[in-house]
Design a protein around this motif. Structure first.
Motif, PDB file in Angstrom:
ATOM      1  N   SER A 305      67.159  78.601  36.360  1.00 33.49           N
ATOM      2  CA  SER A 305      68.597  78.857  36.473  1.00 33.49           C
ATOM      3  C   SER A 305      68.974  80.231  35.927  1.00 33.49           C
ATOM      4  O   SER A 305      69.859  80.903  36.472  1.00 33.49           O
ATOM      5  CB  SER A 305      69.394  77.757  35.765  1.00 33.49           C
ATOM      6  N   LYS A 306      68.311  80.673  34.867  1.00 34.06           N
ATOM      7  CA  LYS A 306      68.627  81.996  34.303  1.00 34.06           C
ATOM      8  C   LYS A 306      68.238  83.112  35.269  1.00 34.06           C
ATOM      9  O   LYS A 306      69.007  84.056  35.497  1.00 34.06           O
ATOM     10  CB  LYS A 306      67.915  82.177  32.965  1.00 34.06           C
ATOM     11  N   ALA A 307      67.049  83.011  35.861  1.00 28.75           N
ATOM     12  CA  ALA A 307      66.618  84.028  36.827  1.00 28.75           C
ATOM     13  C   ALA A 307      67.501  84.011  38.067  1.00 28.75           C
ATOM     14  O   ALA A 307      67.802  85.068  38.638  1.00 28.75           O
ATOM     15  CB  ALA A 307      65.155  83.806  37.209  1.00 28.75           C
ATOM     16  N   ARG A 308      67.920  82.835  38.501  1.00 29.40           N
ATOM     17  CA  ARG A 308      68.844  82.753  39.647  1.00 29.40           C
ATOM     18  C   ARG A 308      70.134  83.502  39.351  1.00 29.40           C
ATOM     19  O   ARG A 308      70.612  84.308  40.162  1.00 29.40           O
ATOM     20  CB  ARG A 308      69.175  81.296  39.969  1.00 29.40           C
ATOM     21  N   ALA A 309      70.693  83.241  38.173  1.00 27.11           N
ATOM     22  CA  ALA A 309      72.006  83.799  37.834  1.00 27.11           C
ATOM     23  C   ALA A 309      71.942  85.296  37.552  1.00 27.11           C
ATOM     24  O   ALA A 309      72.853  86.045  37.912  1.00 27.11           O
ATOM     25  CB  ALA A 309      72.581  83.058  36.624  1.00 27.11           C
ATOM     26  N   THR A 310      70.873  85.749  36.915  1.00 24.60           N
ATOM     27  CA  THR A 310      70.812  87.140  36.443  1.00 24.60           C
ATOM     28  C   THR A 310      70.078  88.064  37.399  1.00 24.60           C
ATOM     29  O   THR A 310      70.476  89.222  37.582  1.00 24.60           O
ATOM     30  CB  THR A 310      70.132  87.189  35.056  1.00 24.60           C
ATOM     31  N   LEU A 311      69.013  87.579  38.004  1.00 23.25           N
ATOM     32  CA  LEU A 311      68.185  88.423  38.867  1.00 23.25           C
ATOM     33  C   LEU A 311      68.412  88.171  40.351  1.00 23.25           C
ATOM     34  O   LEU A 311      67.853  88.887  41.184  1.00 23.25           O
ATOM     35  CB  LEU A 311      66.695  88.192  38.569  1.00 23.25           C
ATOM     36  N   GLY A 312      69.198  87.146  40.690  1.00 30.02           N
ATOM     37  CA  GLY A 312      69.346  86.774  42.090  1.00 30.02           C
ATOM     38  C   GLY A 312      68.087  86.138  42.647  1.00 30.02           C
ATOM     39  O   GLY A 312      67.858  86.132  43.865  1.00 30.02           O
ATOM     40  N   TYR A 313      67.274  85.582  41.765  1.00 34.90           N
ATOM     41  CA  TYR A 313      65.999  84.981  42.158  1.00 34.90           C
ATOM     42  C   TYR A 313      66.253  83.719  42.975  1.00 34.90           C
ATOM     43  O   TYR A 313      67.014  82.845  42.570  1.00 34.90           O
ATOM     44  CB  TYR A 313      65.196  84.654  40.906  1.00 34.90           C
ATOM     45  N   ASP A 314      65.607  83.631  44.127  1.00 39.24           N
ATOM     46  CA  ASP A 314      65.858  82.504  45.027  1.00 39.24           C
ATOM     47  C   ASP A 314      64.581  82.183  45.796  1.00 39.24           C
ATOM     48  O   ASP A 314      64.406  82.602  46.930  1.00 39.24           O
ATOM     49  CB  ASP A 314      66.994  82.852  45.995  1.00 39.24           C
ATOM     50  N   PRO A 315      63.657  81.427  45.176  1.00 40.90           N
ATOM     51  CA  PRO A 315      62.382  81.144  45.843  1.00 40.90           C
ATOM     52  C   PRO A 315      62.580  80.366  47.139  1.00 40.90           C
ATOM     53  O   PRO A 315      63.419  79.474  47.223  1.00 40.90           O
ATOM     54  CB  PRO A 315      61.617  80.322  44.801  1.00 40.90           C
ATOM     55  N   GLN A 316      61.764  80.714  48.135  1.00 44.46           N
ATOM     56  CA  GLN A 316      61.950  80.194  49.490  1.00 44.46           C
ATOM     57  C   GLN A 316      60.758  79.402  50.028  1.00 44.46           C
ATOM     58  O   GLN A 316      60.916  78.620  50.959  1.00 44.46           O
ATOM     59  CB  GLN A 316      62.217  81.365  50.449  1.00 44.46           C
ATOM     60  N   VAL A 317      59.561  79.602  49.467  1.00 44.58           N
ATOM     61  CA  VAL A 317      58.351  79.087  50.100  1.00 44.58           C
ATOM     62  C   VAL A 317      57.872  77.837  49.367  1.00 44.58           C
ATOM     63  O   VAL A 317      57.308  77.915  48.264  1.00 44.58           O
ATOM     64  CB  VAL A 317      57.239  80.149  50.131  1.00 44.58           C
ATOM     65  N   ALA A 318      58.089  76.675  49.976  1.00 43.29           N
ATOM     66  CA  ALA A 318      57.612  75.419  49.414  1.00 43.29           C
ATOM     67  C   ALA A 318      56.089  75.348  49.497  1.00 43.29           C
ATOM     68  O   ALA A 318      55.459  76.042  50.300  1.00 43.29           O
ATOM     69  CB  ALA A 318      58.230  74.242  50.165  1.00 43.29           C
ATOM     70  N   ILE A 319      55.502  74.490  48.686  1.00 35.93           N
ATOM     71  CA  ILE A 319      54.046  74.421  48.596  1.00 35.93           C
ATOM     72  C   ILE A 319      53.406  74.101  49.945  1.00 35.93           C
ATOM     73  O   ILE A 319      52.348  74.654  50.283  1.00 35.93           O
ATOM     74  CB  ILE A 319      53.617  73.398  47.513  1.00 35.93           C
ATOM     75  N   GLU A 320      54.020  73.244  50.743  1.00 33.68           N
ATOM     76  CA  GLU A 320      53.438  72.897  52.037  1.00 33.68           C
ATOM     77  C   GLU A 320      53.322  74.123  52.940  1.00 33.68           C
ATOM     78  O   GLU A 320      52.295  74.333  53.591  1.00 33.68           O
ATOM     79  CB  GLU A 320      54.289  71.818  52.719  1.00 33.68           C
ATOM     80  N   GLU A 321      54.370  74.941  52.974  1.00 30.91           N
ATOM     81  CA  GLU A 321      54.334  76.161  53.778  1.00 30.91           C
ATOM     82  C   GLU A 321      53.392  77.190  53.165  1.00 30.91           C
ATOM     83  O   GLU A 321      52.627  77.862  53.872  1.00 30.91           O
ATOM     84  CB  GLU A 321      55.737  76.749  53.913  1.00 30.91           C
ATOM     85  N   GLY A 322      53.443  77.315  51.839  1.00 34.17           N
ATOM     86  CA  GLY A 322      52.612  78.311  51.177  1.00 34.17           C
ATOM     87  C   GLY A 322      51.131  78.053  51.339  1.00 34.17           C
ATOM     88  O   GLY A 322      50.342  78.980  51.545  1.00 34.17           O
ATOM     89  N   ILE A 323      50.719  76.775  51.256  1.00 34.95           N
ATOM     90  CA  ILE A 323      49.307  76.443  51.461  1.00 34.95           C
ATOM     91  C   ILE A 323      48.888  76.814  52.883  1.00 34.95           C
ATOM     92  O   ILE A 323      47.797  77.346  53.116  1.00 34.95           O
ATOM     93  CB  ILE A 323      49.051  74.958  51.175  1.00 34.95           C
ATOM     94  N   GLY A 324      49.754  76.551  53.853  1.00 36.11           N
ATOM     95  CA  GLY A 324      49.445  76.922  55.232  1.00 36.11           C
ATOM     96  C   GLY A 324      49.264  78.421  55.390  1.00 36.11           C
ATOM     97  O   GLY A 324      48.328  78.883  56.066  1.00 36.11           O
ATOM     98  N   ARG A 325      50.139  79.192  54.761  1.00 39.00           N
ATOM     99  CA  ARG A 325      50.013  80.656  54.836  1.00 39.00           C
ATOM    100  C   ARG A 325      48.715  81.120  54.173  1.00 39.00           C
ATOM    101  O   ARG A 325      48.024  82.017  54.678  1.00 39.00           O
ATOM    102  CB  ARG A 325      51.204  81.324  54.145  1.00 39.00           C
ATOM    103  N   PHE A 326      48.411  80.525  53.016  1.00 36.86           N
ATOM    104  CA  PHE A 326      47.172  80.914  52.331  1.00 36.86           C
ATOM    105  C   PHE A 326      45.966  80.615  53.204  1.00 36.86           C
ATOM    106  O   PHE A 326      45.052  81.440  53.331  1.00 36.86           O
ATOM    107  CB  PHE A 326      47.041  80.192  50.986  1.00 36.86           C
ATOM    108  N   VAL A 327      45.919  79.432  53.808  1.00 39.49           N
ATOM    109  CA  VAL A 327      44.767  79.039  54.617  1.00 39.49           C
ATOM    110  C   VAL A 327      44.647  79.940  55.840  1.00 39.49           C
ATOM    111  O   VAL A 327      43.530  80.316  56.240  1.00 39.49           O
ATOM    112  CB  VAL A 327      44.866  77.558  55.014  1.00 39.49           C
ATOM    113  N   ASP A 328      45.757  80.345  56.450  1.00 42.48           N
ATOM    114  CA  ASP A 328      45.692  81.296  57.557  1.00 42.48           C
ATOM    115  C   ASP A 328      45.003  82.586  57.131  1.00 42.48           C
ATOM    116  O   ASP A 328      44.137  83.109  57.850  1.00 42.48           O
ATOM    117  CB  ASP A 328      47.102  81.606  58.079  1.00 42.48           C
TER     118      ASP A 328
END
Length: 334
Positions: A305-328
């Motif tokens: 929550s602190k990084a969201r509020a201060t840095l605009g941090y907004d992670p987008q890649v869920a583990i299911e998608e990220g594993i697929g990208r890594f395997v590619d």
């Protein structure tokens, strides 16, 4: 005292040939910044992989936008070369990623981890002071939380009980950064990374190691009963947090010191991770069941929550998608 307000146009990245560092350098170049890399290309894992990372960075760089220096953060002379290459200190910043990594190796070589991660960080801070570079991003780790009972982990939680030498060195690095902020008005963002993964991930880390063993038809080392949990963070989301921290430093009118969690704010147990990786690779994993290892934490879980509020941090890649990208990516490596 007022802090620097000038836009950051040049960034020194220590450890810029590594997994996170090389991706960050490419992103900084894409954003139009000039980049200086300092890396000693050690053999913690094959230096050929780091040289391949550097080749990818060089392919992203326009003429005159990249300087690559081989050197050690423990060497004042090597740091002097790097800081001089950075140019105008009022428009410069440092992203300090270089470190001896890994929990288990730190138990076997605590002196080396102390020398590099604490002594080297002190040398980087001294160079910032000497050369007047007043903005620093320090790469810390979720390991500082130890076996914190409270979840999710917040930056305000006590982190006085690290359970590995590696974790202790990262906590010490945060404290040294605060010393130099207090004494010399250096603005610092300490970023606690949570299990970063993706293309070019270090070969000793679980996802990459497991994929390699699965492809070879070999059993994977499976520590504990599969219920340990990690907050896996895809590399592009981590980069978003680092560049957000640089923007935050650039916008400070007074010297600041803050700690930020960079995770996905979701935990995945080991059994689920192995299942997802096996599905993506199209194989059934064989397990070599082993006891829990000393120094390994039971879970990590980031309150972002602190990084969201201060840095605009907004992670987008869920583990299911990220594993697929890594395997590619992994398949394309042959």
């Amino acid at each position: 005292m007022s802090g620097p307000k000038a836009e950051i146009t040049s960034v020194l990245v220590t450890g810029g040939a590594g997994f996170i560092g090389s991706h960050l350098c490419q992103e900084l170049l894409r954003l139009g910044r000039r980049v200086v890399i300092l890396d000693n290309l050690n053999e913690f894992y094959a230096s050929s992989l780091k040289l391949a990372n550097l080749a990818a960075v060089r392919a992203s760089a326009a003429a005159g936008r990249l300087a690559v220096l081989k050197g050690d953060i423990r060497s004042a002379a090597d740091l002097e070369r790097a800081f001089r290459a950075l140019g105008d200190p009022q428009q410069g910043a440092v992203v300090h990623l270089a470190a001896m990594a890994g929990v288990r190796p730190s138990i076997e070589q605590p002196q080396l981890y102390h020398d590099v991660n604490i002594g080297g960080t002190l040398q980087v801070l001294e160079a910032c002071r000497r050369f007047g570079v007043m903005r620093l991003v320090f790469a810390s780790s979720s390991s500082v939380y130890g076996n914190n009972e409270k979840v999710p982990f917040a930056e305000s939680d006590a982190v006085d009980y690290p359970i590995s030498p590696y974790a202790a060195t990262k906590k010490a690095g945060e404290l040294l950064c605060h010393n130099y902020h207090h004494l010399y008005d250096i603005s610092v963002a300490c970023l606690r990374f949570f299990t970063v993964y993706g293309p070019r991930q270090r070969p000793d880390l679980a996802i990459h190691k497991f994929a390699r063993l699965m492809r070879a038809g070999k059993p994977i080392p499976f520590f504990g009963d599969g219920t340990t949990r990690r907050d896996y963070t895809y590399i592009t989301d981590t980069l978003q947090g680092v560049t957000g921290a640089l923007e935050w430093l650039s916008g400070q009118s007074r010297p600041g010191y803050e700690i930020f969690n960079l995770g996905e704010s979701r935990t995945v147990d080991l059994s689920t991770l192995v299942r997802l990786l096996g599905e993506a690779l199209g194989c059934r994993p064989a397990l070599e069941r082993l006891p829990m290892q000393p120094g390994d934490v039971e879970r990590t879980f980031a309150d972002i929550s602190k990084a969201r509020a201060t840095l605009g941090y907004d992670p987008q890649v869920a583990i299911e998608e990220g594993i697929g990208r890594f395997v590619d990516w992994f398949r394309n490596q042959g």
